[in-house]
Design an enzyme around this catalytic site. Sequence first.
Site, PDB file in Angstrom:
ATOM      1  N   HIS A 285      22.087-123.978 110.128  1.00  0.00           N
ATOM      2  CA  HIS A 285      21.238-123.549 111.015  1.00  0.00           C
ATOM      3  C   HIS A 285      20.105-124.258 109.951  1.00  0.00           C
ATOM      4  O   HIS A 285      19.576-123.905 108.312  1.00  0.00           O
ATOM      5  CB  HIS A 285      20.531-122.748 111.731  1.00  0.00           C
ATOM      6  CG  HIS A 285      21.023-122.645 112.415  1.00  0.00           C
ATOM      7  ND1 HIS A 285      22.246-121.544 112.717  1.00  0.00           N
ATOM      8  CD2 HIS A 285      21.200-122.077 113.747  1.00  0.00           C
ATOM      9  CE1 HIS A 285      23.066-121.399 113.949  1.00  0.00           C
ATOM     10  NE2 HIS A 285      22.256-122.028 114.085  1.00  0.00           N
TER      11      HIS A 285
ATOM     12  N   ASP B 135      19.068-121.341 108.042  1.00  0.00           N
ATOM     13  CA  ASP B 135      20.326-120.502 107.438  1.00  0.00           C
ATOM     14  C   ASP B 135      20.427-120.877 105.746  1.00  0.00           C
ATOM     15  O   ASP B 135      20.580-119.892 104.986  1.00  0.00           O
ATOM     16  CB  ASP B 135      21.638-120.981 107.830  1.00  0.00           C
ATOM     17  CG  ASP B 135      22.408-121.283 108.957  1.00  0.00           C
ATOM     18  OD1 ASP B 135      21.893-119.891 109.612  1.00  0.00           O
ATOM     19  OD2 ASP B 135      22.848-121.291 109.707  1.00  0.00           O
TER      20      ASP B 135
ATOM     21  N   MET C 175      27.408-131.519 109.502  1.00  0.00           N
ATOM     22  CA  MET C 175      26.826-131.016 111.166  1.00  0.00           C
ATOM     23  C   MET C 175      25.570-129.995 110.889  1.00  0.00           C
ATOM     24  O   MET C 175      25.270-129.260 110.116  1.00  0.00           O
ATOM     25  CB  MET C 175      27.710-130.552 112.085  1.00  0.00           C
ATOM     26  CG  MET C 175      26.858-129.690 113.665  1.00  0.00           C
ATOM     27  SD  MET C 175      26.503-128.269 113.235  1.00  0.00           S
ATOM     28  CE  MET C 175      27.572-127.081 114.157  1.00  0.00           C
TER      29      MET C 175
ATOM     30  N   GLU D   5      25.601-127.855 123.118  1.00  0.00           N
ATOM     31  CA  GLU D   5      26.671-126.769 123.264  1.00  0.00           C
ATOM     32  C   GLU D   5      26.401-125.892 124.419  1.00  0.00           C
ATOM     33  O   GLU D   5      25.127-124.937 124.298  1.00  0.00           O
ATOM     34  CB  GLU D   5      27.012-125.584 121.665  1.00  0.00           C
ATOM     35  CG  GLU D   5      27.620-124.820 122.164  1.00  0.00           C
ATOM     36  CD  GLU D   5      27.677-124.371 120.647  1.00  0.00           C
ATOM     37  OE1 GLU D   5      27.799-124.848 119.819  1.00  0.00           O
ATOM     38  OE2 GLU D   5      28.262-122.755 120.818  1.00  0.00           O
TER      39      GLU D   5
ATOM     40  N   LYS E 105      26.875-121.946 126.474  1.00  0.00           N
ATOM     41  CA  LYS E 105      27.307-120.500 126.688  1.00  0.00           C
ATOM     42  C   LYS E 105      26.829-119.965 128.072  1.00  0.00           C
ATOM     43  O   LYS E 105      25.376-120.629 128.352  1.00  0.00           O
ATOM     44  CB  LYS E 105      26.900-119.934 125.395  1.00  0.00           C
ATOM     45  CG  LYS E 105      27.409-118.185 125.573  1.00  0.00           C
ATOM     46  CD  LYS E 105      26.915-118.360 124.151  1.00  0.00           C
ATOM     47  CE  LYS E 105      27.446-116.625 124.095  1.00  0.00           C
ATOM     48  NZ  LYS E 105      26.637-116.639 122.389  1.00  0.00           N
TER      49      LYS E 105
ATOM     50  N   GLU F  46      32.586-124.903 122.818  1.00  0.00           N
ATOM     51  CA  GLU F  46      32.986-124.017 121.996  1.00  0.00           C
ATOM     52  C   GLU F  46      33.985-122.817 122.863  1.00  0.00           C
ATOM     53  O   GLU F  46      34.074-122.379 123.695  1.00  0.00           O
ATOM     54  CB  GLU F  46      31.751-122.209 121.349  1.00  0.00           C
ATOM     55  CG  GLU F  46      32.332-121.157 120.622  1.00  0.00           C
ATOM     56  CD  GLU F  46      31.482-120.804 120.235  1.00  0.00           C
ATOM     57  OE1 GLU F  46      30.532-120.871 119.719  1.00  0.00           O
ATOM     58  OE2 GLU F  46      32.153-119.196 120.462  1.00  0.00           O
TER      59      GLU F  46
ATOM     60  N   HIS G 210      32.392-119.520 123.965  1.00  0.00           N
ATOM     61  CA  HIS G 210      31.633-119.954 125.201  1.00  0.00           C
ATOM     62  C   HIS G 210      32.271-119.976 126.680  1.00  0.00           C
ATOM     63  O   HIS G 210      32.181-119.614 127.209  1.00  0.00           O
ATOM     64  CB  HIS G 210      30.817-120.563 124.642  1.00  0.00           C
ATOM     65  CG  HIS G 210      29.660-120.256 123.609  1.00  0.00           C
ATOM     66  ND1 HIS G 210      29.280-120.896 122.911  1.00  0.00           N
ATOM     67  CD2 HIS G 210      29.978-119.323 123.049  1.00  0.00           C
ATOM     68  CE1 HIS G 210      28.404-120.290 122.168  1.00  0.00           C
ATOM     69  NE2 HIS G 210      29.499-119.526 122.216  1.00  0.00           N
TER      70      HIS G 210
ATOM     71  N   ASP H 139      33.872-126.497 118.358  1.00  0.00           N
ATOM     72  CA  ASP H 139      33.390-125.185 117.860  1.00  0.00           C
ATOM     73  C   ASP H 139      34.905-124.170 117.876  1.00  0.00           C
ATOM     74  O   ASP H 139      34.655-124.033 119.230  1.00  0.00           O
ATOM     75  CB  ASP H 139      32.374-124.469 118.252  1.00  0.00           C
ATOM     76  CG  ASP H 139      30.810-124.661 117.388  1.00  0.00           C
ATOM     77  OD1 ASP H 139      30.998-124.862 116.661  1.00  0.00           O
ATOM     78  OD2 ASP H 139      30.119-124.224 118.177  1.00  0.00           O
TER      79      ASP H 139
ATOM     80  N   ASP I 142      30.702-111.863 123.581  1.00  0.00           N
ATOM     81  CA  ASP I 142      30.745-113.109 122.423  1.00  0.00           C
ATOM     82  C   ASP I 142      31.369-112.769 121.158  1.00  0.00           C
ATOM     83  O   ASP I 142      30.924-112.466 120.447  1.00  0.00           O
ATOM     84  CB  ASP I 142      29.388-114.152 122.318  1.00  0.00           C
ATOM     85  CG  ASP I 142      29.879-115.186 121.756  1.00  0.00           C
ATOM     86  OD1 ASP I 142      30.690-115.705 122.049  1.00  0.00           O
ATOM     87  OD2 ASP I 142      28.837-116.000 120.439  1.00  0.00           O
TER      88      ASP I 142
ATOM     89  N   ASP J 206      33.433-114.222 119.109  1.00  0.00           N
ATOM     90  CA  ASP J 206      33.749-114.965 117.821  1.00  0.00           C
ATOM     91  C   ASP J 206      35.171-114.998 116.617  1.00  0.00           C
ATOM     92  O   ASP J 206      34.658-114.270 115.579  1.00  0.00           O
ATOM     93  CB  ASP J 206      32.384-115.212 117.094  1.00  0.00           C
ATOM     94  CG  ASP J 206      31.038-115.831 117.577  1.00  0.00           C
ATOM     95  OD1 ASP J 206      31.663-116.506 118.545  1.00  0.00           O
ATOM     96  OD2 ASP J 206      30.142-115.514 117.851  1.00  0.00           O
TER      97      ASP J 206
ATOM     98  N   ASP K  15      33.379-121.956 113.867  1.00  0.00           N
ATOM     99  CA  ASP K  15      32.182-120.847 114.639  1.00  0.00           C
ATOM    100  C   ASP K  15      33.170-119.502 114.648  1.00  0.00           C
ATOM    101  O   ASP K  15      32.623-119.412 116.092  1.00  0.00           O
ATOM    102  CB  ASP K  15      31.747-121.610 115.442  1.00  0.00           C
ATOM    103  CG  ASP K  15      30.146-120.887 115.756  1.00  0.00           C
ATOM    104  OD1 ASP K  15      29.932-120.011 114.648  1.00  0.00           O
ATOM    105  OD2 ASP K  15      29.955-121.702 117.117  1.00  0.00           O
TER     106      ASP K  15
HETATM  107  C1  GLT Z   1      25.101-118.860 117.036  1.00  0.00           C
HETATM  108  C2  GLT Z   1      25.986-119.257 118.420  1.00  0.00           C
HETATM  109  C3  GLT Z   1      27.390-120.168 118.129  1.00  0.00           C
HETATM  110  C4  GLT Z   1      26.732-121.984 117.957  1.00  0.00           C
HETATM  111  C5  GLT Z   1      25.580-121.991 116.575  1.00  0.00           C
HETATM  112  C6  GLT Z   1      24.190-122.758 116.271  1.00  0.00           C
HETATM  113  S1  GLT Z   1      24.670-120.149 116.400  1.00  0.00           S
HETATM  114  O1  GLT Z   1      25.709-117.992 116.244  1.00  0.00           O
HETATM  115  O2  GLT Z   1      26.499-118.613 118.400  1.00  0.00           O
HETATM  116  O3  GLT Z   1      28.356-120.451 118.914  1.00  0.00           O
HETATM  117  O4  GLT Z   1      27.067-122.858 117.735  1.00  0.00           O
HETATM  118  O5  GLT Z   1      23.725-123.518 117.008  1.00  0.00           O
HETATM  119 MN    MN Z   2      30.072-117.670 120.308  1.00  0.00          MN
HETATM  120 MN    MN Z   3      28.552-122.415 118.551  1.00  0.00          MN
END
Ligand code: GLT
Ligand code: MN
Ligand code: MN
Length: 388
Positions: free
Chosen positions: A55, A58, A89, A182, A184, A218, A221, A246, A256, A258, A288
């Site tokens: 980002h 970041d 990216m 993306e 979510k 993702e 998500h 992702d 979420d 991750d 991600d």
């Molecule tokens: C954030 C989010 C991710 C996105 C990123 C891109 S930032 O961490 O949870 O799923 O891909 O903005």
């Molecule tokens: Mn996520």
């Molecule tokens: Mn993501």
Amino acid sequence: MSDYTPRPEHKFTFGLWTVGNIGRDPFGHPVRDPLSPVEIVHLLAEVGAYGVNLHDNDLVPIDATPAERDRIVREFKQALADTGLVVPMATTNLFSDPAFKDGAFTANDPRVRAYALHKTMHAIDLGVELGARVYVFWGGREGVETDAARDPVTAIKRMREAINFLCEYVLDQGYDLKFALEAKPNEPRGDIYTATTGHMLAFIATLDHPEMVGVNPEVAHEHMAGLNFLHNVAQAWEAGKLFHIDLNDQLFGRYDQDYRFGSANPKAAFFLVKFLEDVGYQGSRHFDAHAYRTEDYEGVKDFARGCMRTYLILKEKAARWNADPEIQALLQEINHDDGSMAPFQGTYTAAKAAALKAHSFDRQALGRRGLMYERLDQLTVEVLLGVR
Ligand code: GLT
Ligand code: MN
Ligand code: MN
């Protein structure tokens, strides 16, 4: 024993925000000291990643002066040159600053919407300067806690106006850049608009430049929405819209998470990797995800190495599955076609339709036939468990 060493051709990438995650959560303080972007690049090089994504903030703090920005970018580019890492990216942080508490492109305050465009154009310039060819839009704050706040149709129209504006900006600059949207379903907002990859695909078709815009699905998500990730990815792929992906993992019905790729649902991860490899997806394999909050930076490296290693193991398992004689024989039998239905299939003609309507089928026989999916799945599980 195979070699699971990550190599540049595998296109494994991580975000600065992933291995740089300091383990803050809604209930607890950070557990790891922040690393600088340059340190993160070196960490990623050490574990064997190909690229690093980011980002805008970041890398460059939101309140940096132009001189500070230039110094930071110069040092970052030097780290890239020193390590050979690339930036495939980039994206914009349109969710952390309090200005975006009601969203960015869909916010009710026109000044916030304008600021979001301003910030994104600068961030696109930065991404392109670093070599990015894909630009992600994750609208984490593009949603509501109460629908009293905004008509959802207004939100869709605002989002369309913003993406159209930014496509024109990219064309105007002559940038070689594609957008990847993306989805979510919720978190951090109570509900987020265009909640799944399928919603994004439908939205893209309504844009002025749909050819410039694809998706960045993702795992976590789509699992949060209770969906089959592979099916969403496959639909995006079939539509020519899988511009980025992702990878992470996630238990169904949770926030979420991750998690490290393949750590929660290895079978789903297997079918995903098999799909990406079978169809010849050429984009980044972007992780991600972030390490458990229990870890120090050695644990963060374990996490990052684990994501890539699991991907490569599953890739090997996919090749094994494709080459397994028993599995292939079963598939042949399952998909057997004696050609007798060919006159009824394919493109419509009136004669074909009439012949098909007149044909009589042995419905009971169709229903009696066992399809052997139990055997096929057991063989799949045995490949995964390492006994085939
Ligand atoms: C954030 C989010 C991710 C996105 C990123 C891109 S930032 O961490 O949870 O799923 O891909 O903005
Ligand atoms: Mn996520
Ligand atoms: Mn993501």
